[in-house]
Design a protein around this motif. Structure first.
Motif, PDB file in Angstrom:
ATOM      1  N   ARG A 461       0.835  -1.210   0.000  1.00 34.22           N
ATOM      2  CA  ARG A 461       0.000   0.000   0.000  1.00 34.22           C
ATOM      3  C   ARG A 461       0.865   1.254   0.000  1.00 34.22           C
ATOM      4  O   ARG A 461       0.633   2.187  -0.793  1.00 34.22           O
ATOM      5  CB  ARG A 461      -0.907  -0.007   1.235  1.00 34.22           C
ATOM      6  CG  ARG A 461      -1.794   1.253   1.354  1.00 34.22           C
ATOM      7  CD  ARG A 461      -2.391   1.345   2.740  1.00 34.22           C
ATOM      8  NE  ARG A 461      -1.355   1.463   3.770  1.00 34.22           N
ATOM      9  CZ  ARG A 461      -1.597   1.359   5.072  1.00 34.22           C
ATOM     10  NH1 ARG A 461      -2.822   1.117   5.504  1.00 34.22           N
ATOM     11  NH2 ARG A 461      -0.605   1.476   5.942  1.00 34.22           N
ATOM     12  N   ASN A 462       1.865   1.282   0.860  1.00 36.00           N
ATOM     13  CA  ASN A 462       2.727   2.464   0.949  1.00 36.00           C
ATOM     14  C   ASN A 462       3.548   2.655  -0.324  1.00 36.00           C
ATOM     15  O   ASN A 462       3.739   3.787  -0.784  1.00 36.00           O
ATOM     16  CB  ASN A 462       3.646   2.348   2.156  1.00 36.00           C
ATOM     17  CG  ASN A 462       2.885   2.375   3.471  1.00 36.00           C
ATOM     18  OD1 ASN A 462       1.728   2.799   3.515  1.00 36.00           O
ATOM     19  ND2 ASN A 462       3.514   1.915   4.539  1.00 36.00           N
ATOM     20  N   GLN A 463       4.052   1.570  -0.894  1.00 32.75           N
ATOM     21  CA  GLN A 463       4.862   1.691  -2.106  1.00 32.75           C
ATOM     22  C   GLN A 463       4.028   2.175  -3.295  1.00 32.75           C
ATOM     23  O   GLN A 463       4.492   2.999  -4.086  1.00 32.75           O
ATOM     24  CB  GLN A 463       5.517   0.346  -2.419  1.00 32.75           C
ATOM     25  CG  GLN A 463       6.615  -0.047  -1.431  1.00 32.75           C
ATOM     26  CD  GLN A 463       7.317  -1.329  -1.834  1.00 32.75           C
ATOM     27  OE1 GLN A 463       6.909  -2.012  -2.763  1.00 32.75           O
ATOM     28  NE2 GLN A 463       8.376  -1.671  -1.112  1.00 32.75           N
ATOM     29  N   LEU A 464       2.811   1.640  -3.438  1.00 37.31           N
ATOM     30  CA  LEU A 464       1.968   2.047  -4.562  1.00 37.31           C
ATOM     31  C   LEU A 464       1.524   3.500  -4.413  1.00 37.31           C
ATOM     32  O   LEU A 464       1.383   4.219  -5.417  1.00 37.31           O
ATOM     33  CB  LEU A 464       0.759   1.126  -4.689  1.00 37.31           C
ATOM     34  CG  LEU A 464       1.065  -0.341  -5.032  1.00 37.31           C
ATOM     35  CD1 LEU A 464      -0.214  -1.126  -5.231  1.00 37.31           C
ATOM     36  CD2 LEU A 464       1.932  -0.433  -6.280  1.00 37.31           C
ATOM     37  N   LYS A 465       1.292   3.920  -3.184  1.00 41.83           N
ATOM     38  CA  LYS A 465       0.932   5.322  -2.955  1.00 41.83           C
ATOM     39  C   LYS A 465       2.103   6.235  -3.290  1.00 41.83           C
ATOM     40  O   LYS A 465       1.942   7.275  -3.952  1.00 41.83           O
ATOM     41  CB  LYS A 465       0.520   5.513  -1.495  1.00 41.83           C
ATOM     42  CG  LYS A 465      -0.032   6.895  -1.182  1.00 41.83           C
ATOM     43  CD  LYS A 465      -1.370   7.114  -1.881  1.00 41.83           C
ATOM     44  CE  LYS A 465      -1.982   8.444  -1.488  1.00 41.83           C
ATOM     45  NZ  LYS A 465      -3.267   8.681  -2.210  1.00 41.83           N
ATOM     46  N   LYS A 466       3.296   5.839  -2.858  1.00 40.77           N
ATOM     47  CA  LYS A 466       4.492   6.648  -3.085  1.00 40.77           C
ATOM     48  C   LYS A 466       4.895   6.661  -4.560  1.00 40.77           C
ATOM     49  O   LYS A 466       5.200   7.729  -5.118  1.00 40.77           O
ATOM     50  CB  LYS A 466       5.641   6.104  -2.233  1.00 40.77           C
ATOM     51  CG  LYS A 466       6.983   6.767  -2.501  1.00 40.77           C
ATOM     52  CD  LYS A 466       8.097   6.091  -1.710  1.00 40.77           C
ATOM     53  CE  LYS A 466       9.460   6.655  -2.053  1.00 40.77           C
ATOM     54  NZ  LYS A 466      10.557   5.956  -1.313  1.00 40.77           N
ATOM     55  N   ASN A 467       4.915   5.513  -5.191  1.00 41.07           N
ATOM     56  CA  ASN A 467       5.458   5.395  -6.546  1.00 41.07           C
ATOM     57  C   ASN A 467       4.457   5.706  -7.650  1.00 41.07           C
ATOM     58  O   ASN A 467       4.843   6.172  -8.725  1.00 41.07           O
ATOM     59  CB  ASN A 467       6.021   3.994  -6.766  1.00 41.07           C
ATOM     60  CG  ASN A 467       7.224   3.710  -5.902  1.00 41.07           C
ATOM     61  OD1 ASN A 467       7.997   4.613  -5.594  1.00 41.07           O
ATOM     62  ND2 ASN A 467       7.408   2.455  -5.494  1.00 41.07           N
ATOM     63  N   LEU A 468       3.167   5.434  -7.383  1.00 36.37           N
ATOM     64  CA  LEU A 468       2.164   5.625  -8.435  1.00 36.37           C
ATOM     65  C   LEU A 468       1.062   6.603  -8.053  1.00 36.37           C
ATOM     66  O   LEU A 468       0.292   7.036  -8.921  1.00 36.37           O
ATOM     67  CB  LEU A 468       1.520   4.274  -8.802  1.00 36.37           C
ATOM     68  CG  LEU A 468       2.437   3.213  -9.419  1.00 36.37           C
ATOM     69  CD1 LEU A 468       1.645   1.937  -9.684  1.00 36.37           C
ATOM     70  CD2 LEU A 468       3.076   3.713 -10.706  1.00 36.37           C
ATOM     71  N   GLY A 469       0.947   6.900  -6.773  1.00 29.52           N
ATOM     72  CA  GLY A 469      -0.106   7.808  -6.335  1.00 29.52           C
ATOM     73  C   GLY A 469      -1.479   7.163  -6.288  1.00 29.52           C
ATOM     74  O   GLY A 469      -2.497   7.859  -6.354  1.00 29.52           O
ATOM     75  N   ILE A 470      -1.535   5.821  -6.184  1.00 31.27           N
ATOM     76  CA  ILE A 470      -2.820   5.132  -6.155  1.00 31.27           C
ATOM     77  C   ILE A 470      -3.064   4.550  -4.755  1.00 31.27           C
ATOM     78  O   ILE A 470      -2.134   4.366  -3.975  1.00 31.27           O
ATOM     79  CB  ILE A 470      -2.913   4.021  -7.213  1.00 31.27           C
ATOM     80  CG1 ILE A 470      -1.903   2.914  -6.933  1.00 31.27           C
ATOM     81  CG2 ILE A 470      -2.677   4.601  -8.600  1.00 31.27           C
ATOM     82  CD1 ILE A 470      -1.992   1.760  -7.921  1.00 31.27           C
ATOM     83  N   THR A 471      -4.323   4.259  -4.488  1.00 33.06           N
ATOM     84  CA  THR A 471      -4.726   3.798  -3.162  1.00 33.06           C
ATOM     85  C   THR A 471      -5.291   2.384  -3.231  1.00 33.06           C
ATOM     86  O   THR A 471      -6.115   2.081  -4.100  1.00 33.06           O
ATOM     87  CB  THR A 471      -5.792   4.735  -2.567  1.00 33.06           C
ATOM     88  OG1 THR A 471      -5.265   6.058  -2.483  1.00 33.06           O
ATOM     89  CG2 THR A 471      -6.228   4.262  -1.186  1.00 33.06           C
ATOM     90  N   ILE A 472      -4.831   1.520  -2.336  1.00 33.02           N
ATOM     91  CA  ILE A 472      -5.447   0.203  -2.183  1.00 33.02           C
ATOM     92  C   ILE A 472      -5.926   0.067  -0.742  1.00 33.02           C
ATOM     93  O   ILE A 472      -5.336   0.621   0.182  1.00 33.02           O
ATOM     94  CB  ILE A 472      -4.492  -0.958  -2.549  1.00 33.02           C
ATOM     95  CG1 ILE A 472      -3.279  -0.993  -1.615  1.00 33.02           C
ATOM     96  CG2 ILE A 472      -4.058  -0.850  -4.001  1.00 33.02           C
ATOM     97  CD1 ILE A 472      -2.419  -2.238  -1.828  1.00 33.02           C
ATOM     98  N   GLU A 473      -7.020  -0.650  -0.585  1.00 31.39           N
ATOM     99  CA  GLU A 473      -7.625  -0.820   0.730  1.00 31.39           C
ATOM    100  C   GLU A 473      -7.720  -2.303   1.066  1.00 31.39           C
ATOM    101  O   GLU A 473      -7.898  -3.136   0.171  1.00 31.39           O
ATOM    102  CB  GLU A 473      -9.014  -0.185   0.755  1.00 31.39           C
ATOM    103  CG  GLU A 473      -8.999   1.317   0.485  1.00 31.39           C
ATOM    104  CD  GLU A 473     -10.388   1.896   0.408  1.00 31.39           C
ATOM    105  OE1 GLU A 473     -11.337   1.110   0.205  1.00 31.39           O
ATOM    106  OE2 GLU A 473     -10.531   3.124   0.540  1.00 31.39           O
ATOM    107  N   PRO A 474      -7.623  -2.637   2.350  1.00 25.90           N
ATOM    108  CA  PRO A 474      -7.677  -4.066   2.718  1.00 25.90           C
ATOM    109  C   PRO A 474      -9.103  -4.619   2.649  1.00 25.90           C
ATOM    110  O   PRO A 474     -10.076  -3.923   2.926  1.00 25.90           O
ATOM    111  CB  PRO A 474      -7.171  -4.051   4.167  1.00 25.90           C
ATOM    112  CG  PRO A 474      -7.561  -2.696   4.681  1.00 25.90           C
ATOM    113  CD  PRO A 474      -7.422  -1.758   3.513  1.00 25.90           C
TER     114      PRO A 474
END
Length: 604
Positions: A461-474
């Motif tokens: 979650r943190n990597q995708l937010k940092k690298n792509l600006g996208i959000t994933i939820e559990p």
């Protein structure tokens, strides 16, 4: 009820674990030779249905196939119900000789007809067998043709009696086209005459034309022959160097015909189940405990040292560790050990950790946005730094560039896998989503009771937010609900893992053939399927590995259906009086090989 404090790592352990109240064990629980925890409640005990490692542990304790494993080296085959076998010169025909003293747990004789019934039950699709194509019918001569013919029969009947939506009808017709024979011509003609959609009319005509060229196939055409009550012969479609490993797999285990036909799906309930392995179910208290007792009708009772085993059903590993450290459990497998404490456990003499032939990965649902686009999938894959995941887990795992773990002779044919490259990942994502704000929120399917999956989710979650600006939820579920969601492909992004069913790269590659029972991504590719099928027909190891490597390249680099994360380890905790556990790459532990010595301590 009485509460007891924990003694794990002294005060630090007490702070970590807290105080967990539980009742003193009753006599029927306390007098077990061995008390263990394999994890949560098993979803099924039907050898043809199970797919999870937890269920395999129970089923291998309750049932036995023609071939078993060597107690000193579980990677090697050993006699099971068959005390010997013969192999033809062309290595295509295997003749098994069954033990004449083999019996079911109700005392009925166990014969070759029980194996034939169990195998035909799968081929006739009378049971939902997820392993039917990956580890079963593809190995039997004419097994695939017969299975696909029965599938066409079943789906044609469904089309005649129901009116599925067009998308489902298309799915049915694709499958029917693969197996329709002359025997299906009347049903096809009937459907053609009542079909109003020109698109489907053309498909029926094409299927009819092809079916006219295929003669009917019957069970007698399949490479399974009962030669006598204690002799059965299997003829393979192709030479298969690891076939004895396949014969030892639970999908090939026998089932009791009379019991299955009497109770239907309920035959596996504790009050009904009849087994042929070293243990029987004595008692089952749901969500608490399963009591196994030595099977008095097992063919080699002298080899089974344990008289009674108490299998605790615990959803939370921290609870299992508490029970273990306070003396109520003797043996924990990895699923019952808190992943976040493994780093500390490594220093303990009762803890064992070792590499396995397995891989943990992300799987995409490729049937709907946003992951029906390969550029999006590649962007996700190249935005994940696997080293950070391994650093967080700290359980001896190693980053996985490929799906197949290191395997002698195969590595030179493997692809490199997609690299960690956030800059390129952003370019790929912009091809599909120029405005990143329009990228939808994505749910990450995982197991609610697993600390490890929560750690993995947090890193990703943190990597995708940092690298792509996208959000994933559990989207966390308990184990059985999680498996159901995977099977129905009711997810977007999901945690997954695979332990090799046999010691060959093919066990990972053939998972993802079109409509494979363990595919669970919605992806399929005819070229990939053809490569897997071609590899199965080759006897030259180098040629076979080269084709499997090409298939893995498509899966990971070209189509990016899954994202390998790390090669996992296995571990267990056991008291010094528990003997016979042999660490192995295949994570094969048969309960009948374990024993408890006289130095066992009494309950607290």
């Amino acid at each position: 009820m009485k509460s007891i404090a924990l003694g794990f790592f002294g005060i630090v352990g007490a702070l970590l674990l807290g105080f967990l109240p539980f009742a003193q064990l009753e006599q029927w629980e306390a007098d077990a030779d061995l008390r263990l925890c394999w994890g949560t409640e098993p979803k099924s005990l039907d050898p043809a249905v199970i797919t999870g490692t937890l269920e395999f542990k129970y089923v291998r304790s309750l049932f036995e196939g023609l071939v078993s494993y060597d107690p000193k080296n579980p990677l090697l085959p050993a006699p099971g119900i068959a005390y010997k076998w013969e192999v033809s010169k062309d290595k295509l025909t295997y003749t098994f000789y069954l033990r004449e003293n083999a019996r079911w747990s109700n005392g009925d004789p166990l014969t070759a007809y029980d194996f034939e019934y169990a195998w035909r039950r799968i081929l006739d699709q009378k049971v939902d067998c997820r392993y039917a194509n990956g580890i079963f019918y593809i190995y039997i001569r004419n097994g695939e043709a017969y299975y696909l013919s029965k599938q066409a029969e079943r789906l044609l009947k469904s089309l005649i009696t129901t009116s599925p939506p067009d998308s489902k009808k298309q799915e049915y017709l694709n499958a029917i086209a693969k197996g329709a024979t002359q025997a299906h011509l009347p049903q096809l003609q009937q459907l053609l005459e009542t079909e109003n959609n020109p698109h489907f009319q053309n498909q029926y005509k094409r299927i009819l034309k092809n079916a006219q060229q295929r003669p009917p196939i019957h069970f007698e055409d399949v490479g399974i022959r009962v030669l006598s009550p204690h002799k059965i012969q299997v003829t393979l479609q192709n030479q298969t160097p690891y076939i004895l490993d396949i014969f030892a797999f639970p999908t090939w285990f026998p089932v009791p015909q009379k019991v299955v036909e009497k109770y239907g799906d309920d035959w596996i309930h504790p009050q009904n189940i009849v087994v042929n392995g070293p243990f029987v179910i004595k008692k089952w208290k749901p969500h608490y405990m399963i009591i196994l007792e030595k099977n008095p009708y097992y063919h080699s009772p002298e080899k089974v040292k344990l008289q009674k085993v108490a299998c605790f059903i615990l959803d939370k590993p921290i609870t299992a560790l508490n029970y273990y450290d306070t003396g109520y459990l003797d043996y924990l497998t990895q699923s019952a050990i808190p992943a976040d404490l493994i780093e500390n456990l490594k220093t303990r003499p009762d803890f064992t950790i070792f590499p396995t032939f397995s891989c943990t990965y992300l799987r995409f649902n490729v049937t709907k946005p946003p992951f029906n686009n390969v550029w999006v999938r590649k962007a996700i894959a190249m935005s994940i730094d696997k080293r950070e995941i391994v650093d967080v887990l700290r359980g001896g795992e190693t980053p996985a560039p490929t799906l197949v773990p290191p395997f002698e002779g195969y590595s030179k044919y493997q692809p490199k896998g997609l690299p960690y490259d956030p800059e390129t990942a952003r370019k790929y994502l912009k091809k599909v989503y120029p405005d990143i704000q329009k990228f939808p929120k994505v749910e990450f399917l995982m197991v609610s009771s697993s600390v490890k999956t929560k750690q993995i989710f947090t890193v990703i979650r943190n990597q995708l937010k940092k690298n792509l600006g996208i959000t994933i939820e559990p989207k966390a579920h308990e184990w059985q609900v999680y498996l159901d969601a995977l099977s129905r492909i009711q997810y977007e992004l999901a945690y997954g893992g695979w332990i090799g069913d046999y010691m060959d790269p093919n066990t990972f590659i053939d998972m993802f053939i079109t409509n494979g029972g363990n595919n669970r991504t919605g992806w399929g590719n005819p070229r990939y399927d053809a490569w897997v099928k071609k590899a199965a027909s080759l006897t030259n190891r180098e040629e076979r590995f080269a084709i499997l490597g090409r298939a893995e390249k498509m899966l990971l680099e070209e189509e990016c259906v899954v994202v390998p994360l790390y090669y996992r380890t296995d571990s267990f905790l056991h008291k010094p009086w528990v003997k016979g556990i042999v660490p192995n790459l295949g994570e094969r532990y048969l309960l009948q090989f374990l024993w408890v010595d006289s130095k066992r301590k009494s309950l607290p």
